[in-house]
Write a protein that holds these residues in place. Structure first.
Motif, PDB file in Angstrom:
ATOM      1  N   LEU A   1       0.823  -1.212   0.000  1.00  0.00           N
ATOM      2  CA  LEU A   1       0.000   0.000   0.000  1.00  0.00           C
ATOM      3  C   LEU A   1       0.858   1.263   0.000  1.00  0.00           C
ATOM      4  O   LEU A   1       0.601   2.194  -0.765  1.00  0.00           O
ATOM      5  CB  LEU A   1      -0.907   0.005   1.236  1.00  0.00           C
ATOM      6  CG  LEU A   1      -2.291  -0.615   1.096  1.00  0.00           C
ATOM      7  CD1 LEU A   1      -2.851  -0.935   2.474  1.00  0.00           C
ATOM      8  CD2 LEU A   1      -3.237   0.308   0.358  1.00  0.00           C
ATOM      9  N   THR A   2       1.874   1.298   0.849  1.00  0.00           N
ATOM     10  CA  THR A   2       2.630   2.546   1.022  1.00  0.00           C
ATOM     11  C   THR A   2       3.559   2.834  -0.160  1.00  0.00           C
ATOM     12  O   THR A   2       3.709   3.984  -0.554  1.00  0.00           O
ATOM     13  CB  THR A   2       3.453   2.529   2.333  1.00  0.00           C
ATOM     14  OG1 THR A   2       4.265   1.345   2.357  1.00  0.00           O
ATOM     15  CG2 THR A   2       2.554   2.548   3.552  1.00  0.00           C
ATOM     16  N   GLU A   3       4.150   1.804  -0.761  1.00  0.00           N
ATOM     17  CA  GLU A   3       5.043   2.037  -1.907  1.00  0.00           C
ATOM     18  C   GLU A   3       4.277   2.667  -3.057  1.00  0.00           C
ATOM     19  O   GLU A   3       4.755   3.568  -3.745  1.00  0.00           O
ATOM     20  CB  GLU A   3       5.701   0.722  -2.354  1.00  0.00           C
ATOM     21  CG  GLU A   3       6.821   0.297  -1.423  1.00  0.00           C
ATOM     22  CD  GLU A   3       7.718  -0.785  -2.015  1.00  0.00           C
ATOM     23  OE1 GLU A   3       7.373  -1.340  -3.071  1.00  0.00           O
ATOM     24  OE2 GLU A   3       8.762  -1.053  -1.410  1.00  0.00           O
ATOM     25  N   HIS A   4       3.070   2.188  -3.253  1.00  0.00           N
ATOM     26  CA  HIS A   4       2.179   2.703  -4.297  1.00  0.00           C
ATOM     27  C   HIS A   4       1.929   4.210  -4.074  1.00  0.00           C
ATOM     28  O   HIS A   4       2.057   5.016  -4.987  1.00  0.00           O
ATOM     29  CB  HIS A   4       0.861   1.912  -4.177  1.00  0.00           C
ATOM     30  CG  HIS A   4      -0.074   2.095  -5.312  1.00  0.00           C
ATOM     31  ND1 HIS A   4       0.282   1.872  -6.614  1.00  0.00           N
ATOM     32  CD2 HIS A   4      -1.375   2.492  -5.336  1.00  0.00           C
ATOM     33  CE1 HIS A   4      -0.757   2.108  -7.396  1.00  0.00           C
ATOM     34  NE2 HIS A   4      -1.767   2.492  -6.645  1.00  0.00           N
TER      35      HIS A   4
ATOM     36  N   GLY B   1       5.681   8.076   7.148  1.00  0.00           N
ATOM     37  CA  GLY B   1       4.655   8.169   8.190  1.00  0.00           C
ATOM     38  C   GLY B   1       3.287   8.522   7.629  1.00  0.00           C
ATOM     39  O   GLY B   1       2.271   7.933   8.025  1.00  0.00           O
ATOM     40  N   GLU B   2       3.258   9.466   6.682  1.00  0.00           N
ATOM     41  CA  GLU B   2       1.986   9.872   6.061  1.00  0.00           C
ATOM     42  C   GLU B   2       1.375   8.700   5.292  1.00  0.00           C
ATOM     43  O   GLU B   2       0.167   8.463   5.351  1.00  0.00           O
ATOM     44  CB  GLU B   2       2.222  11.037   5.082  1.00  0.00           C
ATOM     45  CG  GLU B   2       2.541  12.366   5.753  1.00  0.00           C
ATOM     46  CD  GLU B   2       3.054  13.397   4.758  1.00  0.00           C
ATOM     47  OE1 GLU B   2       2.924  14.597   5.063  1.00  0.00           O
ATOM     48  OE2 GLU B   2       3.601  13.022   3.689  1.00  0.00           O
ATOM     49  N   ALA B   3       2.235   7.975   4.568  1.00  0.00           N
ATOM     50  CA  ALA B   3       1.751   6.846   3.775  1.00  0.00           C
ATOM     51  C   ALA B   3       1.186   5.752   4.679  1.00  0.00           C
ATOM     52  O   ALA B   3       0.151   5.164   4.380  1.00  0.00           O
ATOM     53  CB  ALA B   3       2.883   6.294   2.910  1.00  0.00           C
ATOM     54  N   LYS B   4       1.851   5.502   5.820  1.00  0.00           N
ATOM     55  CA  LYS B   4       1.360   4.462   6.733  1.00  0.00           C
ATOM     56  C   LYS B   4       0.002   4.854   7.316  1.00  0.00           C
ATOM     57  O   LYS B   4      -0.924   4.024   7.386  1.00  0.00           O
ATOM     58  CB  LYS B   4       2.367   4.230   7.878  1.00  0.00           C
ATOM     59  CG  LYS B   4       1.887   3.136   8.830  1.00  0.00           C
ATOM     60  CD  LYS B   4       2.897   2.786   9.904  1.00  0.00           C
ATOM     61  CE  LYS B   4       2.340   1.664  10.785  1.00  0.00           C
ATOM     62  NZ  LYS B   4       3.284   1.269  11.842  1.00  0.00           N
ATOM     63  N   ALA B   5      -0.142   6.118   7.715  1.00  0.00           N
ATOM     64  CA  ALA B   5      -1.418   6.585   8.288  1.00  0.00           C
ATOM     65  C   ALA B   5      -2.541   6.439   7.259  1.00  0.00           C
ATOM     66  O   ALA B   5      -3.639   5.983   7.576  1.00  0.00           O
ATOM     67  CB  ALA B   5      -1.288   8.043   8.735  1.00  0.00           C
ATOM     68  N   ARG B   6      -2.245   6.809   5.992  1.00  0.00           N
ATOM     69  CA  ARG B   6      -3.274   6.701   4.949  1.00  0.00           C
ATOM     70  C   ARG B   6      -3.584   5.233   4.641  1.00  0.00           C
ATOM     71  O   ARG B   6      -4.735   4.862   4.397  1.00  0.00           O
ATOM     72  CB  ARG B   6      -2.824   7.439   3.684  1.00  0.00           C
ATOM     73  CG  ARG B   6      -3.794   7.278   2.517  1.00  0.00           C
ATOM     74  CD  ARG B   6      -3.722   8.405   1.508  1.00  0.00           C
ATOM     75  NE  ARG B   6      -4.434   8.076   0.283  1.00  0.00           N
ATOM     76  CZ  ARG B   6      -5.757   8.044   0.158  1.00  0.00           C
ATOM     77  NH1 ARG B   6      -6.527   8.337   1.188  1.00  0.00           N
ATOM     78  NH2 ARG B   6      -6.319   7.722  -0.990  1.00  0.00           N
TER      79      ARG B   6
END
Length: 250
Positions: A104-107, A117-122
């Motif tokens: 999810l986060t790499e995308h 951190g922003e990517a993990k929260a989203r």
């Protein structure tokens, strides 16, 4: 999105013979037909994912651009960003060696330029949106640790990661049990209504179509033979082929 007179041939063999379709925000457009009718190929053409040796003509207009003539670099930005796809079998569309969170986060980091951190929260927020229980814990798990239905929900979360405007769902419930199918279809319908997505739902199953589609198009031999509101097409079909599909339902 407007698909006009789309023709595709692969190594000289005609696969699509002039497909025309329109997708609208906040609507599920069902694309029905038997295997080999060209349904999946239509979805792949939108994303520029046609097999090697293919040629495509016609136009696929999206936000003032023709996706068929976009340079590869521009199309890469559209693919996965503005237009996303959910495939038939989540077991093959998810990478078995990467955690769900990483996929999810790499995308998102690639398309949206988010920090870790922003990517993990989203990502956790998206897992909650597609109703994965214990989203924060699920973030660190691998695809094999989820059931088939939950894997398909993860695949939908990945498709939604960059807030696309168009979602192509290619037979998204075929590999699932009937009760699990219903949950995934309800999820797709809810996301379409909530996010204003234009959804192209590719399926051979008219039962799936009748559950969530607003508009229905029927394909035969690489052509759309009938299009209209769901109730009209399923209750008063005009084309003999649509009538025969409906008669074949158990």
């Amino acid at each position: 999105m407007k698909i006009s007179d789309l023709k595709v041939d692969i190594l000289g063999k005609k696969v699509l013979n002039g497909v025309s379709l329109e997708l609208h925000e906040g609507q599920v457009h069902g694309l029905a037909g038997e295997s080999g009718s060209g349904k999946t190929m239509t979805g792949l053409a939108v994303l520029g994912l046609l097999p090697h040796g293919s040629t495509a003509t016609g136009s696929i207009t999206f936000q003032g651009r023709d996706l068929l003539t976009l340079p590869a670099k521009e199309l890469n930005k559209v693919r996965g960003g503005e237009v996303a796809m959910v495939f038939q079998d989540p077991a093959t569309s998810l990478h078995p060696m990467l955690t769900v969170g990483r996929q999810l986060t790499e995308h998102m980091r690639h398309h949206l330029g988010l920090s870790k951190g922003e990517a993990k929260a989203r990502a956790i927020e998206l897992l909650e949106k597609v109703r994965i229980p214990g989203a924060a814990e699920a973030f660190g798990r691998y695809p094999h640790q989820f059931s088939g239905g939950m894997r398909q929900r993860v695949a939908i979360a990945i498709a939604l990661a960059c807030s696309p405007k168009v979602l192509i769902a290619d037979e998204p419930t075929t590999a699932l049990d009937v009760t699990v199918q219903a949950g995934v279809l309800r999820l797709l319908r809810g996301l379409c209504d909530e996010l204003g997505l234009a959804v192209l739902l590719v399926t051979h199953d008219l039962g799936v179509m009748s559950a969530i589609a607003d508009e229905v198009s029927v394909m035969k031999d690489g052509l759309v033979v009938e299009t209209g509101p769901r109730a009209k097409v399923l209750r008063e079909p005009d084309h003999p082929y649509t009538q025969s599909l409906l008669e074949a339902l158990p």
